[in-house]
Design a protein around this motif. Structure first.
Motif, PDB file in Angstrom:
ATOM      1  N   ALA A   1      41.156 -37.369 -36.769  1.00 27.38           N
ATOM      2  CA  ALA A   1      41.588 -36.118 -36.139  1.00 27.38           C
ATOM      3  C   ALA A   1      40.398 -35.170 -36.033  1.00 27.38           C
ATOM      4  O   ALA A   1      39.570 -35.080 -36.953  1.00 27.38           O
ATOM      5  CB  ALA A   1      42.717 -35.486 -36.947  1.00 27.38           C
ATOM      6  N   HIS A   2      40.317 -34.474 -34.913  1.00 28.84           N
ATOM      7  CA  HIS A   2      39.151 -33.625 -34.639  1.00 28.84           C
ATOM      8  C   HIS A   2      38.840 -32.677 -35.798  1.00 28.84           C
ATOM      9  O   HIS A   2      37.687 -32.526 -36.199  1.00 28.84           O
ATOM     10  CB  HIS A   2      39.370 -32.860 -33.331  1.00 28.84           C
ATOM     11  CG  HIS A   2      38.138 -32.171 -32.868  1.00 28.84           C
ATOM     12  ND1 HIS A   2      37.024 -32.863 -32.439  1.00 28.84           N
ATOM     13  CD2 HIS A   2      37.836 -30.858 -32.785  1.00 28.84           C
ATOM     14  CE1 HIS A   2      36.084 -31.985 -32.112  1.00 28.84           C
ATOM     15  NE2 HIS A   2      36.552 -30.780 -32.302  1.00 28.84           N
ATOM     16  N   GLU A   3      39.864 -32.071 -36.354  1.00 27.62           N
ATOM     17  CA  GLU A   3      39.643 -31.088 -37.424  1.00 27.62           C
ATOM     18  C   GLU A   3      39.218 -31.728 -38.743  1.00 27.62           C
ATOM     19  O   GLU A   3      38.761 -31.040 -39.647  1.00 27.62           O
ATOM     20  CB  GLU A   3      40.892 -30.225 -37.635  1.00 27.62           C
ATOM     21  CG  GLU A   3      42.105 -30.982 -38.143  1.00 27.62           C
ATOM     22  CD  GLU A   3      42.919 -31.680 -37.055  1.00 27.62           C
ATOM     23  OE1 GLU A   3      43.934 -32.278 -37.419  1.00 27.62           O
ATOM     24  OE2 GLU A   3      42.546 -31.634 -35.871  1.00 27.62           O
TER      25      GLU A   3
ATOM     26  N   ALA B   1      35.958 -34.911 -29.607  1.00 25.41           N
ATOM     27  CA  ALA B   1      34.529 -34.875 -29.929  1.00 25.41           C
ATOM     28  C   ALA B   1      33.664 -35.134 -28.700  1.00 25.41           C
ATOM     29  O   ALA B   1      32.488 -34.767 -28.676  1.00 25.41           O
ATOM     30  CB  ALA B   1      34.215 -35.907 -31.019  1.00 25.41           C
ATOM     31  N   PHE B   2      34.242 -35.738 -27.655  1.00 29.17           N
ATOM     32  CA  PHE B   2      33.495 -36.079 -26.444  1.00 29.17           C
ATOM     33  C   PHE B   2      33.564 -35.005 -25.367  1.00 29.17           C
ATOM     34  O   PHE B   2      32.888 -35.129 -24.342  1.00 29.17           O
ATOM     35  CB  PHE B   2      34.021 -37.401 -25.867  1.00 29.17           C
ATOM     36  CG  PHE B   2      33.715 -38.576 -26.732  1.00 29.17           C
ATOM     37  CD1 PHE B   2      32.517 -39.254 -26.615  1.00 29.17           C
ATOM     38  CD2 PHE B   2      34.635 -39.000 -27.670  1.00 29.17           C
ATOM     39  CE1 PHE B   2      32.230 -40.343 -27.422  1.00 29.17           C
ATOM     40  CE2 PHE B   2      34.366 -40.093 -28.490  1.00 29.17           C
ATOM     41  CZ  PHE B   2      33.165 -40.764 -28.359  1.00 29.17           C
TER      42      PHE B   2
ATOM     43  N   ARG C   1      43.895 -39.324 -29.624  1.00 28.43           N
ATOM     44  CA  ARG C   1      43.642 -38.259 -28.638  1.00 28.43           C
ATOM     45  C   ARG C   1      42.889 -37.086 -29.272  1.00 28.43           C
ATOM     46  O   ARG C   1      41.979 -36.523 -28.675  1.00 28.43           O
ATOM     47  CB  ARG C   1      44.950 -37.779 -28.020  1.00 28.43           C
ATOM     48  CG  ARG C   1      45.500 -38.743 -26.995  1.00 28.43           C
ATOM     49  CD  ARG C   1      46.746 -38.199 -26.288  1.00 28.43           C
ATOM     50  NE  ARG C   1      47.400 -39.283 -25.600  1.00 28.43           N
ATOM     51  CZ  ARG C   1      48.377 -40.035 -26.118  1.00 28.43           C
ATOM     52  NH1 ARG C   1      48.839 -39.783 -27.329  1.00 28.43           N
ATOM     53  NH2 ARG C   1      48.904 -41.022 -25.431  1.00 28.43           N
ATOM     54  N   SER C   2      43.270 -36.738 -30.495  1.00 31.72           N
ATOM     55  CA  SER C   2      42.588 -35.662 -31.203  1.00 31.72           C
ATOM     56  C   SER C   2      41.133 -36.041 -31.476  1.00 31.72           C
ATOM     57  O   SER C   2      40.223 -35.233 -31.284  1.00 31.72           O
ATOM     58  CB  SER C   2      43.311 -35.358 -32.518  1.00 31.72           C
ATOM     59  OG  SER C   2      42.607 -34.393 -33.265  1.00 31.72           O
TER      60      SER C   2
ATOM     61  N   VAL D   1      38.195 -37.776 -23.255  1.00 27.63           N
ATOM     62  CA  VAL D   1      39.287 -36.935 -23.755  1.00 27.63           C
ATOM     63  C   VAL D   1      40.619 -37.307 -23.112  1.00 27.63           C
ATOM     64  O   VAL D   1      41.666 -37.258 -23.763  1.00 27.63           O
ATOM     65  CB  VAL D   1      38.967 -35.439 -23.528  1.00 27.63           C
ATOM     66  CG1 VAL D   1      40.138 -34.555 -23.912  1.00 27.63           C
ATOM     67  CG2 VAL D   1      37.721 -35.045 -24.306  1.00 27.63           C
ATOM     68  N   SER D   2      40.594 -37.703 -21.853  1.00 26.96           N
ATOM     69  CA  SER D   2      41.845 -38.015 -21.157  1.00 26.96           C
ATOM     70  C   SER D   2      42.039 -39.517 -20.908  1.00 26.96           C
ATOM     71  O   SER D   2      42.973 -39.911 -20.226  1.00 26.96           O
ATOM     72  CB  SER D   2      41.895 -37.270 -19.822  1.00 26.96           C
ATOM     73  OG  SER D   2      40.795 -37.642 -19.018  1.00 26.96           O
ATOM     74  N   HIS D   3      41.178 -40.331 -21.483  1.00 32.57           N
ATOM     75  CA  HIS D   3      41.263 -41.786 -21.308  1.00 32.57           C
ATOM     76  C   HIS D   3      42.466 -42.339 -22.080  1.00 32.57           C
ATOM     77  O   HIS D   3      42.940 -41.736 -23.038  1.00 32.57           O
ATOM     78  CB  HIS D   3      39.966 -42.434 -21.820  1.00 32.57           C
ATOM     79  CG  HIS D   3      39.756 -43.823 -21.342  1.00 32.57           C
ATOM     80  ND1 HIS D   3      40.143 -44.920 -22.071  1.00 32.57           N
ATOM     81  CD2 HIS D   3      39.190 -44.302 -20.211  1.00 32.57           C
ATOM     82  CE1 HIS D   3      39.816 -46.017 -21.414  1.00 32.57           C
ATOM     83  NE2 HIS D   3      39.240 -45.674 -20.281  1.00 32.57           N
ATOM     84  N   ASP D   4      42.958 -43.490 -21.631  1.00 30.94           N
ATOM     85  CA  ASP D   4      44.077 -44.143 -22.327  1.00 30.94           C
ATOM     86  C   ASP D   4      43.726 -44.406 -23.785  1.00 30.94           C
ATOM     87  O   ASP D   4      42.563 -44.646 -24.125  1.00 30.94           O
ATOM     88  CB  ASP D   4      44.418 -45.477 -21.662  1.00 30.94           C
ATOM     89  CG  ASP D   4      45.047 -45.307 -20.295  1.00 30.94           C
ATOM     90  OD1 ASP D   4      45.577 -44.217 -20.014  1.00 30.94           O
ATOM     91  OD2 ASP D   4      44.992 -46.270 -19.510  1.00 30.94           O
TER      92      ASP D   4
END
Length: 181
Positions: A94-96, A34-35, A29-30, A45-48
């Motif tokens: 992870a995004h960060e 990026a999308f 999810r993190s 971002v909210s997809h399964d």
């Protein structure tokens, strides 16, 4: 175990432990953040995400790797056996921790595992035209495939993605042949 440098701190790439399966969906999810500003792909971002059960199966089969920085999981790679190919099902950082070499280290671990197992290639599907998707994999030696160049298993993956709602016109399949790249 493999260590990769992210430019600041060391990142350890290793096989995933079963007790870590529950942590991996949150990493995915993190990574999807990026999308959030990509036109037409904000929904990612909210997809399964991959379920804990699927992660557990891959861990048992030895087809899951994690990236650990300062004792914290910052990414994972999940693969499945496609006969003579190893298919990279999911790569999440992870995004960060993105754009610091974590993803490349994970992909290299998958490539090494494929070579150890005598696989002819590693395959994957990804978003076409995005520098942090198709462009990223090209830098690691993957080449885009036409429909004619796909194995039946890879074609089935692409077809399955369409049933999940992924836009086929924005997807591509890629392969890295053993010893190339």
């Amino acid at each position: 175990m493999t260590e990769a440098a992210d430019g600041r701190r060391a990142v350890l790439i290793r096989r995933t432990r079963l007790d870590e399966a529950a942590l991996l969906p949150a990493l995915e999810r993190s990574a999807a953040l990026a999308f959030r500003n990509i036109d037409g792909l904000e929904w990612v971002v909210s997809h399964d995400v991959t379920s804990e059960a699927v992660h557990g199966e891959a861990i048992w089969a030895g087809r899951s790797w994690v990236a650990v920085r300062d004792g914290v999981l910052v990414g994972f790679a999940l693969a499945e056996d496609h006969g003579d190919e190893l298919h990279l099902m999911e790569l999440a950082v992870a995004h960060e921790a993105q754009r610091c070499g974590v993803g490349a280290g994970l992909v290299r671990a998958v490539i090494a595992a494929a070579e150890e197992a005598g696989k002819s290639s590693v395959t994957l599907t990804t978003f076409a035209g995005l520098p942090f998707n198709e462009g990223f994999y090209r830098k690691l030696g993957f080449e885009r495939l036409t429909a004619d160049g796909m194995s039946p298993q890879l074609r089935a993956c692409v077809d399955h993605e369409v049933t999940l709602g992924l836009p086929p016109e924005r997807r591509c399949a890629m392969r890295r042949v053993r010893g190339e790249g």
